[in-house]
Design an enzyme around this catalytic site. Structure first.
Site: not given
Ligand code: AHR
Length: 487
Positions: A173, A295
Site C-alpha cells: 500500500e 488483501e
Molecule cells: O489487513 C489489515 C490492513 O489493511 C493491512 O495491514 C493493510 O495493508 C490494509 O490497509
C-alpha cells in the site's frame, strides 16, 4: 429456479492454486497467540508454532502465505527478527494497537511455519522506511548459498541452506500506509528496489509491485506503463466494508439489508478485476503479469471489549457467502488473477481460524476454502448463471454464484444460494455428466462457530438428481456446495 450452463469447450485457462492463499500480519493475535506461542507454551506446538492451527492450514492445502504485512511490512526491519531471541530488538507496533513487538517471530520462524504447513512463502519487503540495501540483503539472507557475510550470518543462526523464497512484494500500500506515494514516484522507487533483489542460483524471484487501492485505475495505469517490464505481479487491495469506514457493520448482528449490501459490495470485485485487467492488457497483452489480490475480505466493527487496533471480528455465514462470491470471481478471471490472499488467517478481519488461548475454532469462511480445494490447478470451465437477483436498486446481487473446473476426470462445481431465506432449485446443464457426489455448508445468515459451540461445518450433500445432461440441485437458503461430477 436458477439455470447454470457449464461448457467444457470454453475455458479462461488454469485456475492457479495460489488464488487460495492467505495473509498473516503482525497484527493483534494473528501471529502472536494465533500462530506462534513459543516453545515453552502449554499449547501443543512444534518449535513454537501451534499444532492445531498448522493442521487446519494443512487440511485445506493452503498454497501460499503472505507475511509480515500489511502496513506492518513498511516498518519492519528484518534484522530485528533474527538471532538469539533475548537479543532481538523491541519496537512498538504503531500501526496496530501500539503494543510492543518483541520480534520473537521473525524470518526463521516464518520459514519454519511455511515448512510445517507445506505452503510457499510470500514476503513483502520494506520500501516505506527501509533501504534498497536492507531489502537486497534480506533476499540474499533467504536465497543465497554463496560465501558472504550475510550468508555466514544465516548459517550462524542455524540455517545452512538457502530457503529459495520465490514470491517477493516490493512495498505494501505504497499509496497509503506504505509511504503515501504518488504512482509516478512509486513506479520509479519500485524499479530501483526490485533491481537489487537478486536471482540466486536458479531461483528467479516473482516480483510483485504495489498495485491499486480498490478502483484507482490511474495507479494501475501509471505503474504498469512505467514498470511492467520489471514486474511479475501487480497487487490489488479491496475490502468489503458495509456501512462506512466510520460506521461499520457489526460482525454478528446485522439485518437482511446489511447482508445483501455486504454481498453486493463483495461482488464489486468482478468489476474491479475486469477494469484493472483491461489496463494491464494495454501494457501486457500476453498476460505475463499476474494480478495478485493480496488483501481481500470483510472488515467489520471489532468485537466489543477488544483492542480496536487488533481488528478481531467474528465470522458468520455472511462471511462464508462473501468468500464464495469472491473465489468464484477469481476462478472466472484466472487468465489474469494469479494469486489472492484473504485477510487474514487467524484472529484478524475475515479470519479462517479463531483462537482463544488453547482453543481453536474453524470459521464458516474456512469451510468455503475447504469446499473449493479441487479448483486448485484445474482447468476453468465457462459457467453461465441465469439467476434472479436479490436486493434493491442500490444494492443488488445475483441470487446464485457458481464456478466450475475440470481435472483428473472430474468436473468440480461450486455453487451458492445467497438467498438468506429461500431454498432454490438449480438446474445445471453439463454434457457428459456422470456420477455426482456433494458436500455442503449451510446455516442462518448470522450463524457462526464459537468456542464451545461450533455447529457449522461441511457435510455430505445428496439433495440432487441427474437427468441426462442435467443435474437438478435443491440448494437450501444461505448455502455453499461443492459437486464433484465424474466425466
Ligand atoms: O489487513 C489489515 C490492513 O489493511 C493491512 O495491514 C493493510 O495493508 C490494509 O490497509
Amino acid at each position: 429456479m436458477t439455470r447454470i450452463h457449464i461448457r467444457r469447450d470454453q475455458s479462461a485457462g488454469t485456475i492457479s492454486r495460489y488464488i487460495y492463499g492467505n495473509f498473516s500480519e503482525h497484527l493483534g493475535h494473528c501471529i502472536y497467540g494465533g500462530i506462534f506461542v513459543g516453545k515453552d507454551s502449554d499449547i501443543p506446538n512444534v518449535n513454537g508454532i501451534r499444532t492445531d492451527v498448522v493442521e487446519a492450514m494443512k487440511a485445506i492445502h493452503m498454497p501460499v502465505l503472505r507475511w509480515p504485512g500489511g502496513c506492518f511490512a513498511d516498518e519492519y526491519h528484518w534484522r530485528d527478527g533474527i538471532g538469539p531471541q533475548e537479543q532481538r530488538r523491541n519496537m512498538v507496533n504503531t500501526n496496530w494497537g501500539g503494543v510492543t513487538e518483541d520480534n520473537s517471530f521473525g524470518t526463521h520462524e516464518f520459514m519454519e511455519l511455511c515448512s510445517q504447513v507445506g505452503c510457499e512463502p510470500y514476503i513483502t519487503g520494506n520500501v516505506g522506511s527501509g533501504t534498497a540495501q536492507e531489502m537486497s540483503e534480506w533476499v540474499e539472507y533467504l536465497n543465497s548459498d554463496g560465501d558472504s557475510t550475510v550468508v555466514r550470518e544465516r548459517r550462524a543462526n542455524g540455517r545452512q541452506d538457502s530457503w529459495g523464497v520465490k514470491y517477493w512484494g516490493v512495498g505494501n500500500e505504497s499509496w497509503g500506509c506504505g509511504g503515501i506515494m504518488r504512482p509516478e514516484y512509486y513506479a520509479d522507487v519500485y524499479r530501483r528496489y526490485q533491481n537489487f533483489c537478486r536471482k540466486y542460483g536458479d531461483n528467479k524471484l516473482y516480483k510483485i509491485a504495489c498495485g491499486p487501492n480498490g478502483a484507482d485505475t490511474n495507479w494501475t495505469d501509471v505503474v504498469m506503463k512505467n514498470a511492467a517490464f520489471c514486474m511479475d505481479g501487480l497487487s490489488l487491495h479491496f475490502y468489503t466494508v458495509p456501512g462506512s469506514w466510520e460506521h461499520k457493520n457489526k460482525a454478528t448482528e446485522f439485518t437482511k439489508d446489511d447482508y445483501i449490501e455486504t454481498l453486493a459490495i463483495a461482488s464489486r470485485m468482478d468489476q474491479l478485476v475486469t477494469d484493472h485487467a483491461a489496463i494491464m492488457d494495454k501494457y501486457d497483452p500476453d498476460k505475463r503479469v499476474g494480478l495478485i489480490v493480496d488483501e481481500w475480505g470483510t472488515w467489520f466493527e471489532v468485537e466489543p471489549g477488544t483492542n480496536p487496533g487488533f481488528l478481531y471480528q467474528q465470522n458468520t455465514m455472511r462471511d462464508a457467502m462473501v468468500a464464495a462470491v469472491t473465489l468464484d470471481i477469481f476462478n472466472r478471471h484466472c487468465d489474469r488473477v494469479y494469486m489472492a490472499n484473504i485477510a487474514q488467517t487467524v484472529n484478524v478481519l475475515q479470519a479462517i481460524i479463531l483462537t482463544e488461548d488453547g482453543k481453536m475454532v474453524l470459521t464458516p469462511t474456512y469451510y468455503v476454502f475447504d469446499l473449493y480445494q479441487h479448483h486448485m490447478d484445474a482447468k476453468e470451465l465457462a459457467c453461465e448463471v441465469e439467476a434472479a437477483t436479490l436486493g434493491t436498486e442500490k444494492f443488488r446481487v445475483a441470487g446464485v454464484t457458481a464456478s466450475a473446473s475440470e481435472k483428473d476426470g472430474f468436473v468440480t462445481v461450486t455453487l451458492s444460494n445467497l438467498d438468506p431465506e429461500k431454498a432454490d432449485e438449480v438446474v445445471i446443464s453439463l454434457p457428459g455428466a456422470g456420477e455426482v457426489t456433494g458436500r455442503i455448508l449451510q446455516g442462518k445468515m448470522d450463524a457462526y462457530n464459537d468456542f464451545g459451540n461450533s455447529p457449522l461445518k461441511t457435510e455430505a450433500f445428496s439433495d440432487f438428481e441427474t437427468r441426462g445432461d442435467e443435474i437438478i440441485v435443491r440448494m437450501p437458503a444461505c448455502s455453499v456446495a461443492e459437486l464433484r461430477v465424474k466425466i
